[in-house]
Scaffold this active site. Structure first.
Site, PDB file in Angstrom:
ATOM      1  N   GLU A   1       0.836  -1.204   0.000  1.00 47.57           N
ATOM      2  CA  GLU A   1       0.000   0.000   0.000  1.00 47.57           C
ATOM      3  C   GLU A   1       0.870   1.253   0.000  1.00 47.57           C
ATOM      4  OE1 GLU A   1      -3.591   0.290   2.516  1.00 47.57           O
ATOM      5  OE2 GLU A   1      -2.628   2.078   3.380  1.00 47.57           O
TER       6      GLU A   1
ATOM      7  N   ALA B   1     -24.087   4.678   2.756  1.00 44.74           N
ATOM      8  CA  ALA B   1     -24.030   4.827   4.207  1.00 44.74           C
ATOM      9  C   ALA B   1     -22.820   4.140   4.821  1.00 44.74           C
ATOM     10  CB  ALA B   1     -25.302   4.272   4.843  1.00 44.74           C
TER      11      ALA B   1
ATOM     12  N   LYS C   1     -19.945  -7.677   4.241  1.00 46.32           N
ATOM     13  CA  LYS C   1     -19.113  -7.180   3.139  1.00 46.32           C
ATOM     14  C   LYS C   1     -18.851  -8.288   2.110  1.00 46.32           C
ATOM     15  CE  LYS C   1     -16.553  -3.795   5.959  1.00 46.32           C
ATOM     16  NZ  LYS C   1     -15.203  -3.413   6.464  1.00 46.32           N
TER      17      LYS C   1
ATOM     18  N   ASP D   1     -12.722   7.394   7.027  1.00 44.79           N
ATOM     19  CA  ASP D   1     -12.666   8.095   8.304  1.00 44.79           C
ATOM     20  C   ASP D   1     -13.408   9.417   8.221  1.00 44.79           C
ATOM     21  OD1 ASP D   1     -11.011   6.127   9.447  1.00 44.79           O
ATOM     22  OD2 ASP D   1      -9.235   7.054   8.533  1.00 44.79           O
TER      23      ASP D   1
ATOM     24  N   ASN E   1     -20.292  -7.519  10.420  1.00 47.66           N
ATOM     25  CA  ASN E   1     -20.115  -6.530   9.362  1.00 47.66           C
ATOM     26  C   ASN E   1     -19.194  -7.051   8.271  1.00 47.66           C
ATOM     27  OD1 ASN E   1     -20.517  -3.837   8.262  1.00 47.66           O
ATOM     28  ND2 ASN E   1     -18.405  -3.413   8.851  1.00 47.66           N
TER      29      ASN E   1
ATOM     30  N   GLN F   1      -6.523  -4.284   9.544  1.00 48.72           N
ATOM     31  CA  GLN F   1      -5.793  -3.172  10.134  1.00 48.72           C
ATOM     32  C   GLN F   1      -4.491  -3.740  10.705  1.00 48.72           C
ATOM     33  OE1 GLN F   1      -4.561  -0.159  10.498  1.00 48.72           O
ATOM     34  NE2 GLN F   1      -6.649   0.623  10.681  1.00 48.72           N
TER      35      GLN F   1
ATOM     36  N   TYR G   1      -6.828   6.983  -0.433  1.00 52.08           N
ATOM     37  CA  TYR G   1      -7.761   8.003  -0.929  1.00 52.08           C
ATOM     38  C   TYR G   1      -8.156   8.882   0.244  1.00 52.08           C
ATOM     39  CZ  TYR G   1     -12.024   9.506  -3.565  1.00 52.08           C
ATOM     40  OH  TYR G   1     -13.003  10.197  -4.242  1.00 52.08           O
TER      41      TYR G   1
END
Length: 299
Positions: A25, A133, A175, A117, A171, A186, A57
């Site tokens: 990254e 959302a 996805k 964020d 969650n 993370q 981004y």
């Protein structure tokens, strides 16, 4: 104990076959000097044959043009499959879809889909009235635009906005159900927390690939700030290892590489064969760790 016995009997990192897959990254540079640093890193890491390289981004599209420029350049000039980060923050669905269509038209087939964020000055995330959302809605929307490969975020130590660990697992499953290809975690420093998270995901019926995100520590103070924002626990022993190295960058790099390499070695011993490196636009630490894991430049 079996891992400890192997460590005692086998020289460090000896005999690894290089059967890992890696991705990297980067973030879009703000000026020409930073651009040179980025491209030195890209050119250094490209021979390792990464699966893809992603470019971050900024909130609300604050780096949209710079992100787009680097994503396209990485794919066309470095010949690395490129992935563009895309978020929901401060944008309508139409605006996000337009960016995605533009990437597809440029030959970019991989999106890292994130909720994003809160923008600077905001205490918490608030969805745009006309926007997606959350990441689940974003993934579903991207799949309607085109058949993108989609990577998403996962949080072994619980997202700061999540009520508990089970909500994070639920969650993540949503996805994948919406069309995600893989999850990238993370950064973390305890391999056991990754293994436990991976086991919980499997128990919840998540069959998709979960890739550990590795953050070589360039600055302990910076990692403290980032950890506070994302909920990553810093082991009590780490501060002592970096103590006294603020003015010794080369020594700090050696300590950082040792910590990250040992984390990767333990993950490898636990069956992990895919790694994603948060390079911070610096190549040498990530390159050294890949080398120790047996990965060599592709001929």
């Amino acid at each position: 104990m079996r891992e400890a016995q192997r460590a005692l009997e086998t020289p460090l990192f000896s005999g690894l076959s290089g059967d890992i897959e890696v991705s990297f990254e980067f973030f879009p540079p703000k000026n020409e000097r930073m651009n040179e640093t980025l491209w030195h890193s890209v050119e250094t890491l490209a021979p390792l044959g990464p699966r893809f390289a992603s470019v971050t981004y900024g909130a609300g599209g604050s780096t949209r043009e710079r992100t787009h420029q680097q994503v396209v350049r990485i794919q066309k000039e470095a010949h690395i499959p490129a992935a563009a980060h895309l978020t929901c923050v401060e944008a309508t669905r139409e605006q996000v879809d337009e960016v995605a269509r533009h990437y597809w038209d440029e030959g970019i087939r991989h999106i890292v889909a994130l909720r994003g964020d809160p923008p600077d000055g905001a205490n918490k995330y608030t969805p745009h009235p006309g926007g997606y959302a959350n990441a689940v809605e974003l993934i579903a929307g991207l799949k309607k635009v085109a058949d993108f490969e989609i990577s998403v975020a996962a949080y072994p130590e619980v997202h700061p906005d999540s009520p508990d660990a089970q909500a994070d697992i639920d969650n993540l499953k949503a996805k994948f159900d919406a069309g995600a290809t893989r999850a990238i975690t993370q950064f973390f420093f305890d391999p056991q927390c990754f293994f436990e998270f991976r086991d919980k995901a499997a128990a919840a019926g998540i069959a998709g690939e979960i890739v550990p995100g590795i953050m070589p520590v360039l600055s302990f103070a910076a990692v403290q700030r980032m950890s506070g924002l994302c909920g990553t626990a810093i082991p009590h022993w780490m501060e002592g290892l970096f103590d006294g190295l603020d003015d010794r960058p080369e020594a700090r790099k050696l300590v950082s590489a040792t910590i990250a390499a040992e984390l990767c070695r333990r993950l490898y011993a636990g069956g992990v064969r895919q790694f994603h490196f948060y390079t911070l636009n610096r190549a040498e630490l990530s390159y050294a760790i890949c080398h120790m894991l047996g990965l060599r430049p592709k001929v």
